[in-house]
Structure formats: C-alpha cells, structure tokens
Scaffold this active site. Sequence first.
Site, PDB file in Angstrom:
ATOM      1  N   CYS A 144      67.710  12.289  76.344  1.00  0.00           N
ATOM      2  CA  CYS A 144      66.876  11.080  76.380  1.00  0.00           C
ATOM      3  C   CYS A 144      66.692  10.512  77.783  1.00  0.00           C
ATOM      4  O   CYS A 144      65.860   9.631  77.989  1.00  0.00           O
ATOM      5  CB  CYS A 144      67.478  10.019  75.462  1.00  0.00           C
ATOM      6  N   CYS A 157      65.753  -0.010  65.339  1.00  0.00           N
ATOM      7  CA  CYS A 157      65.856   1.390  65.750  1.00  0.00           C
ATOM      8  C   CYS A 157      64.514   1.854  66.320  1.00  0.00           C
ATOM      9  O   CYS A 157      63.458   1.413  65.881  1.00  0.00           O
ATOM     10  CB  CYS A 157      66.207   2.268  64.546  1.00  0.00           C
TER      11      CYS A 157
END
Length: 439
Positions: free
Chosen positions: A94, A224
Amino acid sequence: MSSAASTSLRQRRVFVVGVGMTKFMKPGGENSRDYPDMAKEAGQKALADAQIPYSAVEQACIGYVYGDSTCGQRAIYHSLGLTGIPIINVNNNCSTGSTALFVAQQLIRGGMADCVLALGFEKMEKGSVAVKFPDRTNPTDKHVDVLINKYGLSAHPLAPQMFGCAGKEHMEKYGTKVEHFAKIGWKNHKHSVNNPYSQFQDEYSLEEIMKSKKIFDFLTVLQCCPTSDGAAAAIVSSEEFVKKYGLQAKAVEIVAQEMMTDLPSTFEEKSIIKMVGFDMSKEAARRCYEKSGLTPDDVDVIELHDCFSANELLTYEALGLCPEGQGGTLVDRGDNTYGGKWVINPSGGLISKGHPLGATGDNTYRPHKFLSFSKGHPLGATGLAQCVELCWHLRGEAGKRQVPGAKVALQHNLGLGGAVVVTLYRMGFPEAARKGNSS
C-alpha cells in the site's frame, strides 16, 4: 568522490513541479478504464501542470501492485513517449506510490537526474483479491502470527482484523472509545464532499457511521476504505531544473522524506499496534522532523494513511501530533479538521477517496495461502494522490477544500509487510509563489 562533493550532492534540493491525478473509480463499473488510460491522464496532467515536454523527463519510477511485470513501460510508452529512458517498476504494497516518489526523490537528491516522473496506478479486480501465488510463503505470515498469538483469528477479512484489533488494543490500554474511531470516519466523509476526485462524496451523521454494516468488531463499512481504480503522478526535479524552466512559482520542495521498514518491535513486543506499523511510522516521522528542523506544530495540513479509522487515530500518535494514548483527546478537541490545529485528510482520505486495501470480501486466513488484503484504495496510486493533494493546498489550488494559509504539509503512507514513507513539504520559493498567485 570527495567529501565536499558528497556533501554537495546530499544537500541538493528536490522539488515537485507538476502533479496530476484521475478520479478514483469503483472497479469494473461502466466507466472503468484500463491502466494505460489512467496512467496517460495522470501523466499528461502532471506534465501540463509543469509545462514541460515528456522529453525533459530523464527517468521514470512507476508504482503498481496488481499487474504483470513491466506494466510501467506499457503504461507510458504509447501515452507519453518512447524516449528510451530508464523505467523503474516499484511494488511496496500500500506504500507503493510514495515508494515511487521516494526513489525519484533519491535520484534527484543524489545528482543522478534533474527531472524524474513518479507515477502510480492500480486497476483492481471486482470482488475479492485472489491469491496469486499460493505455492509460496506469504510475506505477511509473521505479522499474522502476532495477531493470532494475541487475539486469535476469525473468518472475517484479514486486513480489518489487523487494524481493528490494533484499535481494540488501544481501547484496552488507553480507554479510547468506539466513538473516537467513528468520529474519524464521519470527519473524512464530511471532507470528501468537496473533493471531485473522491470515489464517494457523501456526508453521513455520526449515528449513520456507527450503525452502518459491521466489518469487524467496532469497524463499520463507513470506517473502511473502498476498492478503487485510479492513477496519480508527480514531476520531481532539481533546483537547476526549476530555474531553467522558470518553475519557481509552483515548485513545492520535498523538505524531508524518510522510508522505514519493520523493526524488531513489530514482531517481538506482542503488540498489534506495533505489528501494523506504529514504530516504523514514528521513527520515519522523527527523522523527518530532525532533518528539517520542523515540528508537528509547524504543520498545517496532513494526508495520512487511513485505510481504517483505527489506523488514522494510531497515526496521530506516531506522527507526534499528540502523546501516545491521547489520540481520542485530539479527536474530541476537533484538532483534525477545519478550525482545529491541523486539517487531516482534507481529501476525504482513503476512507472516502478510495485505496485498494480494505473492507469487504473473502479474506480468510489460510497458512501460506491467505489473501494479503481484500478490497480498498488504488495501492499504486495512493501515495502519489496524497502528494498531489498536498501540493494543491500549498499552492492554494485546492478549491473548496483549501486549508487557509497552508505553508507546511505532512504525508504518511503505510504498507503492511512492510514499509512506510513520511514526507514534509513546503513551497520552495515562497516569494515567487506569492507573486504568481497575485498576478
């Protein structure tokens, strides 16, 4: 090389002189595009912003996670040019986008180039991310061991378990409340309303955040990050290049940038907070402050890695915005939004904007065969999209999201497995910038 020459190279200044990005989109939708098209849009926007031709770019650092080898070449060959330059493909989970930026920054600061393109993109699959290499060790298996040994493992998606359990540990240790995490989701969705590049631009009440679908424990779907396709780019250059092309009015200086990977404490201290990257984030930030002479009090605007609301709160503490254990107090004071001490994730963050690591789908643990992440932000693009957003704020070009008088910006981009990149920015030639804005 002489020590004098070495010192001279270490002190070379580095600037971002052009930025561009696409809107983040739901994968597989009717407006879905392939990665060369997204890369073309982001790259051409960055070049147009810098007002330079692609022929001026000496090297390119291209970040993506889900794709075949040499996607970087295919992404820019037929959209930007075939100039024969070195193209470096980067994959760091990420933190891939900011890793591409980090490599570009090192090339400039080290005197190896005067103009480098950093570009990141991601085209995600619909639904869950499938296991690509089930016949070999998963690189985060030791991270998962820490989770299993403290809280066990359930059938829920793995990424929200990791960050949800880190939040749970914080609540147990410091008395943080579920509402503190929900307030972060509320804040980021509120910020996203003014961001046309965000996948979602909907505002929710705190009650709606807390009562939305539960993903794991206290983490609801509105806390999220969603799956996204997208691309972002930055043109990074030396001071000589800035002056040659007359780019002083828009040149944003990378004042300090540090990458850290996992430390022994990630695995040895039986802490989920440390397992998800707290210590490497803290150390990268400390080194940036030390090298730049700046402190958290000097910072105005921050884009940080909010893959889940829990991680945003943890990162407040890792970046030194408040003492450890006091993230909830910072939230209650409103020091993370407009009118407070900092504006954190004015873009809406990954929670609203998107970032392929995230919230739903089958992400069940299977020894040596589990899915690293399920759904979320455009991994390769995320770190560069943060850079784009912060450059816009420092230049005064962020529109309705503009942080008034922003002079110093801080970026934090995290990848489990692991790596983190922390960056401090400010205008490189403020007098030229003021003159440019007034003309």
